[in-house]
Write an enzyme that holds these catalytic residues in place. Structure first.
Site, PDB file in Angstrom:
ATOM      1  N   GLY A  12      45.972 -32.403 -37.189  1.00  0.00           N
ATOM      2  CA  GLY A  12      44.775 -32.595 -36.374  1.00  0.00           C
ATOM      3  C   GLY A  12      43.727 -31.541 -36.667  1.00  0.00           C
ATOM      4  O   GLY A  12      43.972 -30.564 -37.386  1.00  0.00           O
ATOM      5  N   SER A  40      52.942 -38.859 -40.246  1.00  0.00           N
ATOM      6  CA  SER A  40      52.310 -37.874 -41.128  1.00  0.00           C
ATOM      7  C   SER A  40      53.321 -37.110 -41.969  1.00  0.00           C
ATOM      8  O   SER A  40      52.932 -36.325 -42.838  1.00  0.00           O
ATOM      9  CB  SER A  40      51.498 -36.870 -40.291  1.00  0.00           C
ATOM     10  OG  SER A  40      50.428 -37.496 -39.623  1.00  0.00           O
ATOM     11  N   CYS A 131      38.766 -25.149 -23.945  1.00  0.00           N
ATOM     12  CA  CYS A 131      37.781 -24.546 -24.840  1.00  0.00           C
ATOM     13  C   CYS A 131      36.535 -24.067 -24.095  1.00  0.00           C
ATOM     14  O   CYS A 131      36.022 -22.975 -24.363  1.00  0.00           O
ATOM     15  CB  CYS A 131      37.402 -25.520 -25.944  1.00  0.00           C
ATOM     16  SG  CYS A 131      37.031 -27.191 -25.382  1.00  0.00           S
ATOM     17  N   GLN A 158      29.069 -30.259 -24.872  1.00  0.00           N
ATOM     18  CA  GLN A 158      30.294 -30.140 -25.650  1.00  0.00           C
ATOM     19  C   GLN A 158      30.307 -31.056 -26.873  1.00  0.00           C
ATOM     20  O   GLN A 158      30.042 -32.258 -26.782  1.00  0.00           O
ATOM     21  CB  GLN A 158      31.506 -30.415 -24.758  1.00  0.00           C
ATOM     22  CG  GLN A 158      31.653 -29.363 -23.675  1.00  0.00           C
ATOM     23  CD  GLN A 158      32.849 -29.584 -22.761  1.00  0.00           C
ATOM     24  OE1 GLN A 158      32.726 -29.466 -21.539  1.00  0.00           O
ATOM     25  NE2 GLN A 158      34.007 -29.901 -23.310  1.00  0.00           N
ATOM     26  N   LYS A 215      39.161 -28.372 -14.561  1.00  0.00           N
ATOM     27  CA  LYS A 215      39.831 -27.368 -15.398  1.00  0.00           C
ATOM     28  C   LYS A 215      39.027 -26.077 -15.450  1.00  0.00           C
ATOM     29  O   LYS A 215      39.583 -24.974 -15.352  1.00  0.00           O
ATOM     30  CB  LYS A 215      40.003 -27.896 -16.838  1.00  0.00           C
ATOM     31  CG  LYS A 215      41.019 -28.998 -17.017  1.00  0.00           C
ATOM     32  CD  LYS A 215      40.947 -29.488 -18.472  1.00  0.00           C
ATOM     33  CE  LYS A 215      41.682 -30.782 -18.677  1.00  0.00           C
ATOM     34  NZ  LYS A 215      41.454 -31.335 -20.035  1.00  0.00           N
ATOM     35  N   ARG A 236      29.224 -34.472 -22.894  1.00  0.00           N
ATOM     36  CA  ARG A 236      29.475 -34.632 -24.327  1.00  0.00           C
ATOM     37  C   ARG A 236      28.141 -34.908 -25.017  1.00  0.00           C
ATOM     38  O   ARG A 236      27.360 -35.754 -24.562  1.00  0.00           O
ATOM     39  CB  ARG A 236      30.443 -35.785 -24.584  1.00  0.00           C
ATOM     40  CG  ARG A 236      30.978 -35.827 -25.990  1.00  0.00           C
ATOM     41  CD  ARG A 236      31.973 -34.719 -26.284  1.00  0.00           C
ATOM     42  NE  ARG A 236      33.256 -34.927 -25.627  1.00  0.00           N
ATOM     43  CZ  ARG A 236      34.214 -34.008 -25.596  1.00  0.00           C
ATOM     44  NH1 ARG A 236      34.039 -32.821 -26.166  1.00  0.00           N
ATOM     45  NH2 ARG A 236      35.349 -34.257 -24.972  1.00  0.00           N
ATOM     46  N   HIS A 243      30.450 -25.774 -28.806  1.00  0.00           N
ATOM     47  CA  HIS A 243      30.126 -26.040 -27.404  1.00  0.00           C
ATOM     48  C   HIS A 243      29.067 -25.044 -26.933  1.00  0.00           C
ATOM     49  O   HIS A 243      29.125 -23.847 -27.273  1.00  0.00           O
ATOM     50  CB  HIS A 243      31.359 -25.867 -26.513  1.00  0.00           C
ATOM     51  CG  HIS A 243      32.390 -26.936 -26.665  1.00  0.00           C
ATOM     52  ND1 HIS A 243      32.220 -28.044 -27.464  1.00  0.00           N
ATOM     53  CD2 HIS A 243      33.625 -27.065 -26.085  1.00  0.00           C
ATOM     54  CE1 HIS A 243      33.302 -28.814 -27.377  1.00  0.00           C
ATOM     55  NE2 HIS A 243      34.162 -28.235 -26.563  1.00  0.00           N
TER      56      HIS A 243
END
Length: 343
Positions: A12, A40, A131, A158, A215, A236, A243
């Protein structure tokens, strides 16, 4: 002596960045194992400039003998395999949301609360924060030490990379579709993201906030101070990496712009770029690939007592994820919590 390190979710966007960061910072390794889903397995992935790793199947992997595992495979996968790794004696640093608010699991930003990992956690798991939380608390911490943060109002901007590679691909394909007059295909987001902004990250909760906004509030309190009040609006935007946040802070004690600027300049992990000229501020485009949290637009907020406002930007794949996880590994190596050959 180096450590046997596993990177879970290695294929990822964050997993690849973890491998890159481990190599760039010369973390002491004797072996690195790249793990991902069975589909993968067998793929090849780079570790540093000269080493190529063959991806192994997480489901079949035995963590016995692995000293530290850096997880970024998604919360549902971490819920199954992080405890399994910890039970095998491996110290887990988990980048997902699965364990962040769990009692007994430290939630760590090394510039802010390294004391939280002065000893090995009983559950064998250390959590990497969200993040957006990471970059905000890095900026808040030196100011909190001076004047004590009382309340934070934050709006985030973000990047799509926070939602993964498929989200990045969707922004690219939708942008191309606009220019050739094709209808945009919407799969990763609730509305088209190209040339748009979407005030919706993660699921909605009963009070009208999204999980991402929740969060930021609860993680800030766990990391920095349980008395801080936070209200966030998470958005977003059609940016690939980086960000940004507009942060308004009310303090318990007076703090001047000059005090704030000096404290931020002296703090680890922060670069102040604030000249009050055209272009005298940081933007996501120019800070991609950088390790620091960039702080700009520092100014008084006259609407509340002892108020300041600022703008902060960080690479969400690096400081917002991979770098913070590697810094945690470096911290537990430095303080003796992590021991090669024995967890």
């Amino acid at each position: 002596m180096g450590y046997r390190v596993a990177v879970v979710g290695a294929t990822g966007a964050v997993g690849r960045e973890i491998l890159k960061t481990l190599a760039e910072r010369d973390f002491p390794v004797s072996e690195v194992v790249a793990l991902a889903s069975g589909r993968s397995a067998g793929a090849e992935i780079s570790f540093g400039e000269k080493t190529v790793l063959k991806v192994r199947d997480l489901e079949r992997f035995d963590f016995t003998g692995v000293d530290v595992a850096l997880f970024s495979p998604g919360a549902a996968v971490s819920a199954i395999h992080a405890p399994r790794a910890a039970a095998a004696g491996c110290l887990v640093i988990d980048n997902t949301s699965q364990f962040r608010m769990e009692p007994g699991v430290p939630l760590v930003v090394p510039e802010v609360n390294p004391h939280a990992i002065a000893k090995r956690p009983k559950k064998g798991i250390i959590a990497n924060p969200n993040c957006s939380t990471i970059q905000m608390v890095v900026a808040l911490h030196p100011l909190h030490d001076i004047a004590k943060v009382k309340r934070v109002v934050v709006a985030t901007y973000q990047a799509v990379s926070g939602a993964g590679k498929e989200a990045m691909d969707e922004l690219w394909s939708q942008t191309r579709a606009v220019f050739v007059n094709d209808p945009p295909v919407v799969e990763q987001f609730t509305k088209p993201i190209a040339f748009n902004v979407i005030p919706h990250i993660d699921r909605f909760m009963d009070d009208g906030a999204t999980k991402e906004e929740w969060k930021m509030a609860v993680e800030t309190r766990k990391i920095l101070d349980p008395d801080i009040q936070v209200v966030a609006t998470c958005v977003r935007v059609p940016v690939m990496i980086g960000h940004a946040e507009a942060v308004h802070v009310e303090f318990e004690r007076p703090i001047t712009e000059r005090q704030a600027r000096e404290a931020l300049r002296d703090a680890p992990g922060i670069t102040v770029l604030d000249t009050r000229d055209d272009g005298g501020y940081a933007t996501p485009l120019e800070i991609a690939g950088e390790d620091a949290v960039f702080v700009s637009r520092i100014r008084r907020d006259p609407t509340v007592p002892n108020g300041l406002a600022f703008w902060c930007v960080a690479d969400n794949l690096r400081k917002g994820a991979a770098l913070n996880a590697v810094q945690i590994a470096e911290e537990v190596h430095r303080n003796g919590v992590l021991k090669a050959g024995g967890g």
